[in-house]
Design a protein around this motif. Sequence first.
Motif, PDB file in Angstrom:
ATOM      1  N   ARG A 159       0.839  -1.212   0.000  1.00  0.00           N
ATOM      2  CA  ARG A 159       0.000   0.000   0.000  1.00  0.00           C
ATOM      3  C   ARG A 159       0.868   1.254   0.000  1.00  0.00           C
ATOM      4  O   ARG A 159       0.585   2.220  -0.705  1.00  0.00           O
ATOM      5  N   ALA A 160       1.920   1.234   0.814  1.00  0.00           N
ATOM      6  CA  ALA A 160       2.825   2.388   0.865  1.00  0.00           C
ATOM      7  C   ALA A 160       3.530   2.579  -0.475  1.00  0.00           C
ATOM      8  O   ALA A 160       3.682   3.709  -0.960  1.00  0.00           O
ATOM      9  N   TYR A 161       3.935   1.477  -1.080  1.00  0.00           N
ATOM     10  CA  TYR A 161       4.602   1.529  -2.381  1.00  0.00           C
ATOM     11  C   TYR A 161       3.689   2.151  -3.432  1.00  0.00           C
ATOM     12  O   TYR A 161       4.094   3.065  -4.170  1.00  0.00           O
ATOM     13  N   LEU A 162       2.455   1.695  -3.502  1.00  0.00           N
ATOM     14  CA  LEU A 162       1.518   2.214  -4.500  1.00  0.00           C
ATOM     15  C   LEU A 162       1.226   3.692  -4.267  1.00  0.00           C
ATOM     16  O   LEU A 162       1.169   4.484  -5.212  1.00  0.00           O
ATOM     17  N   ALA A 163       1.038   4.064  -2.999  1.00  0.00           N
ATOM     18  CA  ALA A 163       0.728   5.462  -2.682  1.00  0.00           C
ATOM     19  C   ALA A 163       1.897   6.377  -3.017  1.00  0.00           C
ATOM     20  O   ALA A 163       1.718   7.444  -3.622  1.00  0.00           O
ATOM     21  N   LEU A 164       3.105   5.970  -2.653  1.00  0.00           N
ATOM     22  CA  LEU A 164       4.281   6.800  -2.921  1.00  0.00           C
ATOM     23  C   LEU A 164       4.583   6.868  -4.414  1.00  0.00           C
ATOM     24  O   LEU A 164       4.949   7.931  -4.929  1.00  0.00           O
ATOM     25  N   ARG A 165       4.424   5.741  -5.104  1.00  0.00           N
ATOM     26  CA  ARG A 165       4.653   5.751  -6.554  1.00  0.00           C
ATOM     27  C   ARG A 165       3.713   6.739  -7.230  1.00  0.00           C
ATOM     28  O   ARG A 165       4.127   7.523  -8.099  1.00  0.00           O
ATOM     29  N   LYS A 166       2.461   6.719  -6.827  1.00  0.00           N
ATOM     30  CA  LYS A 166       1.494   7.639  -7.420  1.00  0.00           C
ATOM     31  C   LYS A 166       1.853   9.087  -7.114  1.00  0.00           C
ATOM     32  O   LYS A 166       1.767   9.966  -7.986  1.00  0.00           O
ATOM     33  N   MET A 167       2.284   9.369  -5.881  1.00  0.00           N
ATOM     34  CA  MET A 167       2.639  10.728  -5.491  1.00  0.00           C
ATOM     35  C   MET A 167       3.840  11.242  -6.278  1.00  0.00           C
ATOM     36  O   MET A 167       3.920  12.415  -6.617  1.00  0.00           O
ATOM     37  N   ILE A 168       4.779  10.338  -6.578  1.00  0.00           N
ATOM     38  CA  ILE A 168       5.961  10.747  -7.343  1.00  0.00           C
ATOM     39  C   ILE A 168       5.606  10.930  -8.810  1.00  0.00           C
ATOM     40  O   ILE A 168       5.961  11.937  -9.434  1.00  0.00           O
ATOM     41  N   VAL A 169       4.880   9.955  -9.376  1.00  0.00           N
ATOM     42  CA  VAL A 169       4.533  10.011 -10.797  1.00  0.00           C
ATOM     43  C   VAL A 169       3.672  11.227 -11.111  1.00  0.00           C
ATOM     44  O   VAL A 169       3.859  11.887 -12.142  1.00  0.00           O
ATOM     45  N   THR A 170       2.727  11.546 -10.228  1.00  0.00           N
ATOM     46  CA  THR A 170       1.819  12.671 -10.480  1.00  0.00           C
ATOM     47  C   THR A 170       2.405  14.021 -10.083  1.00  0.00           C
ATOM     48  O   THR A 170       1.791  15.059 -10.334  1.00  0.00           O
ATOM     49  N   GLY A 171       3.604  14.020  -9.478  1.00  0.00           N
ATOM     50  CA  GLY A 171       4.250  15.283  -9.129  1.00  0.00           C
ATOM     51  C   GLY A 171       3.861  15.839  -7.780  1.00  0.00           C
ATOM     52  O   GLY A 171       4.279  16.943  -7.413  1.00  0.00           O
ATOM     53  N   THR A 172       3.068  15.100  -6.994  1.00  0.00           N
ATOM     54  CA  THR A 172       2.747  15.545  -5.634  1.00  0.00           C
ATOM     55  C   THR A 172       4.030  15.655  -4.818  1.00  0.00           C
ATOM     56  O   THR A 172       4.204  16.584  -4.016  1.00  0.00           O
ATOM     57  N   ASP A 220       5.707   4.481 -16.391  1.00  0.00           N
ATOM     58  CA  ASP A 220       5.597   5.351 -15.220  1.00  0.00           C
ATOM     59  C   ASP A 220       6.633   6.470 -15.243  1.00  0.00           C
ATOM     60  O   ASP A 220       6.334   7.618 -14.893  1.00  0.00           O
ATOM     61  N   LEU A 221       7.863   6.133 -15.637  1.00  0.00           N
ATOM     62  CA  LEU A 221       8.904   7.158 -15.714  1.00  0.00           C
ATOM     63  C   LEU A 221       8.542   8.218 -16.756  1.00  0.00           C
ATOM     64  O   LEU A 221       8.762   9.419 -16.544  1.00  0.00           O
ATOM     65  N   ASN A 222       7.983   7.792 -17.877  1.00  0.00           N
ATOM     66  CA  ASN A 222       7.597   8.719 -18.936  1.00  0.00           C
ATOM     67  C   ASN A 222       6.396   9.572 -18.518  1.00  0.00           C
ATOM     68  O   ASN A 222       6.381  10.791 -18.726  1.00  0.00           O
ATOM     69  N   ILE A 223       5.398   8.936 -17.928  1.00  0.00           N
ATOM     70  CA  ILE A 223       4.170   9.643 -17.591  1.00  0.00           C
ATOM     71  C   ILE A 223       4.426  10.697 -16.516  1.00  0.00           C
ATOM     72  O   ILE A 223       3.725  11.707 -16.423  1.00  0.00           O
ATOM     73  N   ARG A 224       5.463  10.473 -15.716  1.00  0.00           N
ATOM     74  CA  ARG A 224       5.837  11.468 -14.704  1.00  0.00           C
ATOM     75  C   ARG A 224       6.156  12.805 -15.357  1.00  0.00           C
ATOM     76  O   ARG A 224       5.742  13.855 -14.867  1.00  0.00           O
ATOM     77  N   TYR A 225       6.866  12.783 -16.457  1.00  0.00           N
ATOM     78  CA  TYR A 225       7.191  14.021 -17.162  1.00  0.00           C
ATOM     79  C   TYR A 225       5.931  14.671 -17.721  1.00  0.00           C
ATOM     80  O   TYR A 225       5.815  15.896 -17.753  1.00  0.00           O
ATOM     81  N   ARG A 226       4.995  13.850 -18.169  1.00  0.00           N
ATOM     82  CA  ARG A 226       3.757  14.410 -18.706  1.00  0.00           C
ATOM     83  C   ARG A 226       2.945  15.099 -17.615  1.00  0.00           C
ATOM     84  O   ARG A 226       2.367  16.155 -17.832  1.00  0.00           O
ATOM     85  N   TYR A 227       2.915  14.496 -16.435  1.00  0.00           N
ATOM     86  CA  TYR A 227       2.235  15.146 -15.306  1.00  0.00           C
ATOM     87  C   TYR A 227       2.918  16.461 -14.943  1.00  0.00           C
ATOM     88  O   TYR A 227       2.261  17.457 -14.643  1.00  0.00           O
ATOM     89  N   LEU A 228       4.255  16.459 -14.947  1.00  0.00           N
ATOM     90  CA  LEU A 228       4.991  17.669 -14.586  1.00  0.00           C
ATOM     91  C   LEU A 228       4.744  18.792 -15.598  1.00  0.00           C
ATOM     92  O   LEU A 228       4.773  19.965 -15.252  1.00  0.00           O
ATOM     93  N   ALA A 229       4.481  18.410 -16.851  1.00  0.00           N
ATOM     94  CA  ALA A 229       4.187  19.419 -17.872  1.00  0.00           C
ATOM     95  C   ALA A 229       2.837  20.081 -17.615  1.00  0.00           C
ATOM     96  O   ALA A 229       2.645  21.267 -17.888  1.00  0.00           O
ATOM     97  N   GLY A 230       1.886  19.313 -17.066  1.00  0.00           N
ATOM     98  CA  GLY A 230       0.574  19.849 -16.726  1.00  0.00           C
ATOM     99  C   GLY A 230      -0.099  20.539 -17.893  1.00  0.00           C
ATOM    100  O   GLY A 230      -0.150  20.025 -19.011  1.00  0.00           O
ATOM    101  N   SER A 231      -0.575  21.745 -17.646  1.00  0.00           N
ATOM    102  CA  SER A 231      -1.315  22.487 -18.677  1.00  0.00           C
ATOM    103  C   SER A 231      -0.423  22.947 -19.824  1.00  0.00           C
ATOM    104  O   SER A 231      -0.916  23.344 -20.879  1.00  0.00           O
ATOM    105  N   ALA A 232       0.903  22.877 -19.619  1.00  0.00           N
ATOM    106  CA  ALA A 232       1.814  23.279 -20.699  1.00  0.00           C
ATOM    107  C   ALA A 232       1.788  22.281 -21.858  1.00  0.00           C
ATOM    108  O   ALA A 232       2.151  22.607 -22.982  1.00  0.00           O
ATOM    109  N   LEU A 233       1.332  21.053 -21.578  1.00  0.00           N
ATOM    110  CA  LEU A 233       1.253  20.042 -22.622  1.00  0.00           C
ATOM    111  C   LEU A 233      -0.060  20.229 -23.377  1.00  0.00           C
ATOM    112  O   LEU A 233      -1.121  19.796 -22.955  1.00  0.00           O
ATOM    113  N   ASP A 234       0.024  20.904 -24.489  1.00  0.00           N
ATOM    114  CA  ASP A 234      -1.156  21.300 -25.258  1.00  0.00           C
ATOM    115  C   ASP A 234      -1.357  20.340 -26.433  1.00  0.00           C
ATOM    116  O   ASP A 234      -0.539  20.259 -27.336  1.00  0.00           O
ATOM    117  N   TYR A 235      -2.496  19.622 -26.414  1.00  0.00           N
ATOM    118  CA  TYR A 235      -2.793  18.664 -27.472  1.00  0.00           C
ATOM    119  C   TYR A 235      -3.710  19.236 -28.551  1.00  0.00           C
ATOM    120  O   TYR A 235      -4.264  18.498 -29.351  1.00  0.00           O
TER     121      TYR A 235
END
Length: 226
Positions: free
Chosen positions: A18-31, A162-177
């Motif tokens: 549970r801790a692993y999943l929670a921390l992974r999500k927090m890192i990947v999403t930029g929390t 997961d490593l790639n998607i982390r960058y996409r989260y960090l881009a946030g609204s700057a990533l314009d599709y």
Amino acid sequence: MNIIHVDVASSARSATHRAYLALRKMIVTGTLKPGEKLKIDGLRKRLDTGASPIREALSLLTSDNLVERIDQRGFRTAEISKANFEEILLLRCQLEDLALRESIVNATDEWEELIVLAHHRMNRAKGKDPDLFEDLHKAFHMALLESAASPILLKFCSQLYDLNIRYRYLAGSALDYQRRDVGDEHTGILNAAVARDADTASERLLNHYRMTGAFLSGLLGNGTLA
């Protein structure tokens, strides 16, 4: 007595997971920000769990390249850089090309049903819960590779996602599709996979990744994600 020992061990593994999943999500999403020092006590309180599961989860996350050890007892979230992102993108394209082609060679009707359903669920979640959409987005991409008879390869593909998607989260609204129809890209990949056309499916998948990759690399180059 043996049953008690088994129950305690199982509970400890569950707490770590549970801790692993929670921390992974927090890192990947930029929390948890890139390079942020991870203090055991603070994370323990934040996740309402023990110190041991946190330490074990952080050790697991070092294997995923999402966490770095900074000394004998300390951890921090992995740093980001243009070079790191471009290496992730390169490896992702190479390994997923291999996995997708193998998956299509091993294609079955069950696999076809799986990817069609994953695509449908992803589309249905679009514009609703962003977290749910991202989970289903990954599920679709991993479903495409599902029939590859290479569990180690699939594990690497999942980690690179997961490593790639982390960058996409960090881009946030700057990533314009706005200039792309990402949904149409997904459909094109699906259709080629269903048709068992490995060359077209791979070409569409890699173009899909490289278009996003070029934009994110540009953001890193001008310091937007620094």
